[in-house]
Design a protein around this motif. Sequence first.
Motif, mmCIF file in Angstrom:
data_model
loop_
_atom_site.group_PDB
_atom_site.id
_atom_site.type_symbol
_atom_site.label_atom_id
_atom_site.label_comp_id
_atom_site.label_asym_id
_atom_site.label_seq_id
_atom_site.Cartn_x
_atom_site.Cartn_y
_atom_site.Cartn_z
ATOM 1 N N LEU A 1 -11.569 4.370 -2.145
ATOM 2 C CA LEU A 1 -10.422 3.914 -2.560
ATOM 3 C C LEU A 1 -10.756 2.525 -3.186
ATOM 4 C CD1 LEU A 1 -7.339 3.505 -2.893
ATOM 5 C CD2 LEU A 1 -7.810 2.553 -0.523
ATOM 6 N N PRO A 2 -10.478 2.171 -4.654
ATOM 7 C CA PRO A 2 -10.656 0.726 -4.883
ATOM 8 C C PRO A 2 -9.611 -0.303 -4.495
ATOM 9 C CG PRO A 2 -9.485 2.088 -6.648
ATOM 10 C CD PRO A 2 -9.878 3.160 -5.344
ATOM 11 N N VAL A 3 -10.242 -1.345 -4.020
ATOM 12 C CA VAL A 3 -9.608 -2.320 -3.271
ATOM 13 C C VAL A 3 -9.499 -3.754 -4.065
ATOM 14 C CG1 VAL A 3 -9.697 -3.830 -1.398
ATOM 15 C CG2 VAL A 3 -10.428 -1.513 -0.889
ATOM 16 N N PRO A 4 -8.187 -4.053 -4.403
ATOM 17 C CA PRO A 4 -8.375 -5.241 -5.207
ATOM 18 C C PRO A 4 -9.161 -6.464 -4.746
ATOM 19 C CG PRO A 4 -6.200 -4.551 -4.759
ATOM 20 C CD PRO A 4 -7.099 -3.810 -3.919
ATOM 21 N N ALA B 1 -15.491 -1.615 -0.182
ATOM 22 C CA ALA B 1 -15.326 -0.249 0.075
ATOM 23 C C ALA B 1 -16.114 0.110 0.904
ATOM 24 C CB ALA B 1 -14.780 0.727 -1.141
ATOM 25 N N SER B 2 -15.849 1.142 1.840
ATOM 26 C CA SER B 2 -16.908 1.947 2.723
ATOM 27 C C SER B 2 -17.571 2.972 1.962
ATOM 28 C CB SER B 2 -16.343 2.452 3.685
ATOM 29 O OG SER B 2 -16.035 1.395 4.785
ATOM 30 N N GLY C 1 -13.502 9.104 2.362
ATOM 31 C CA GLY C 1 -14.110 8.063 1.606
ATOM 32 C C GLY C 1 -12.974 7.047 0.892
ATOM 33 N N ARG C 2 -11.704 7.778 0.963
ATOM 34 C CA ARG C 2 -10.471 7.041 0.384
ATOM 35 C C ARG C 2 -9.592 6.518 1.502
ATOM 36 N NH1 ARG C 2 -6.921 10.191 -3.448
ATOM 37 N NH2 ARG C 2 -6.872 8.104 -4.246
ATOM 38 N N VAL C 3 -9.800 7.234 2.601
ATOM 39 C CA VAL C 3 -8.902 6.602 3.643
ATOM 40 C C VAL C 3 -9.844 5.385 4.608
ATOM 41 C CG1 VAL C 3 -7.972 7.297 6.095
ATOM 42 C CG2 VAL C 3 -7.861 8.984 4.305
ATOM 43 N N ARG C 4 -10.936 5.632 4.525
ATOM 44 C CA ARG C 4 -11.784 4.615 5.491
ATOM 45 C C ARG C 4 -11.621 3.231 5.181
ATOM 46 N NH1 ARG C 4 -15.596 5.426 9.149
ATOM 47 N NH2 ARG C 4 -15.925 7.560 8.411
ATOM 48 N N GLU D 1 -9.574 9.793 13.844
ATOM 49 C CA GLU D 1 -10.914 9.626 14.194
ATOM 50 C C GLU D 1 -11.632 8.541 13.429
ATOM 51 O OE1 GLU D 1 -11.070 14.103 15.685
ATOM 52 O OE2 GLU D 1 -10.090 13.429 13.852
ATOM 53 N N ILE D 2 -11.153 8.671 12.082
ATOM 54 C CA ILE D 2 -11.679 7.446 11.222
ATOM 55 C C ILE D 2 -11.236 5.986 11.586
ATOM 56 C CG2 ILE D 2 -12.040 6.671 8.819
ATOM 57 C CD1 ILE D 2 -11.224 9.670 8.036
ATOM 58 N N ALA D 3 -10.037 6.002 11.878
ATOM 59 C CA ALA D 3 -9.646 4.715 12.348
ATOM 60 C C ALA D 3 -10.282 4.181 13.577
ATOM 61 C CB ALA D 3 -8.081 4.851 12.635
ATOM 62 N N ILE D 4 -10.536 5.185 14.701
ATOM 63 C CA ILE D 4 -11.224 4.651 15.779
ATOM 64 C C ILE D 4 -12.523 4.177 15.276
ATOM 65 C CG2 ILE D 4 -12.148 5.523 17.943
ATOM 66 C CD1 ILE D 4 -9.764 7.423 18.197
#
Length: 293
Positions: A6-9, A16-17, A217-220, A255-258
């Motif tokens: 995910l592109p982050v400003p 990004a991870s 890869g978009r959520v993390r 699980e990704i959040a953890i």
Amino acid sequence: MSSAPLPVPRSWNAPASPDEGAAPVSGLVTGAHEVLDGRYPEASTVDDFRRNLAAVHARIEAACRRAGRDPTSVRLLPVSKTKPEASLRLAHAAGCRMLGENRPQEACRKWEAMQDLTDLRWSVIGHLQTNKAGLVARFAAEFQALDSLRVAEALDRRLQTEGRALDVFVQVNTSGEASKYGLRPADVQAFIHALPAFTALRVRGLMTLALFSHEAGRVRPCFVLLRQLRDRLRQSAPAGIGMDELSMGMSGDFEIAIEEGATVVRIGQALFGTRATPDGHYWPGESAAREST
């Protein structure tokens, strides 16, 4: 099939991870039940809830092992929004002692109907308008969607009248989607520096809703961004403003959040079953597919 992160400003200062591929829910086995086509079966007995709780706790423990974390550092918040009182009573019988609700009116009705369960506490996790602050001040133990000083003032005023205090999380929009509530990451520092004026609010940390995607890869990056923001804020937070908690992750992505530091995960469908009401009912502009709490 993987996708680009995910592109982050750039102004958010959150790299990004690496892309870690898809995180599909279709066909996922959870305890004694199988998730088919992304739908969780309805929990209709106390035993169903116990099995689902055990399955979710096992997934929490596995995610903690991968991240080198203590599973006791992660709190499971069962989310009961849209579910009937009978279902909530089953969840309580299975051991749930705090339940999360989106709409203050719905939460208040359930609280009034279930006051015989004296050890049951309530967390309001959805957007709050100032004219509903009085409802939340009456019964909630926790509010996870604070993103307005007007709401902070309204809550504080009503809580002072009630003689109560309230744990709160500041909601941050980490995905950059206009459809989601929450502060821009760049605005959070100034916001938390204004919160000591509201003495009935006990600030515990930050909350976010990630981008809805089955691709890790978009959520993390949403979770990485919240953790990095929290770590920066800790260095300058005013006295009495807690920055220990990160509420992030739902049934489809917890699980990704953890792995990225969540201390609270908000789990609805993996415990209660798939909802008939789409999340577009709660969040403006969301598609009917946005249903993963």
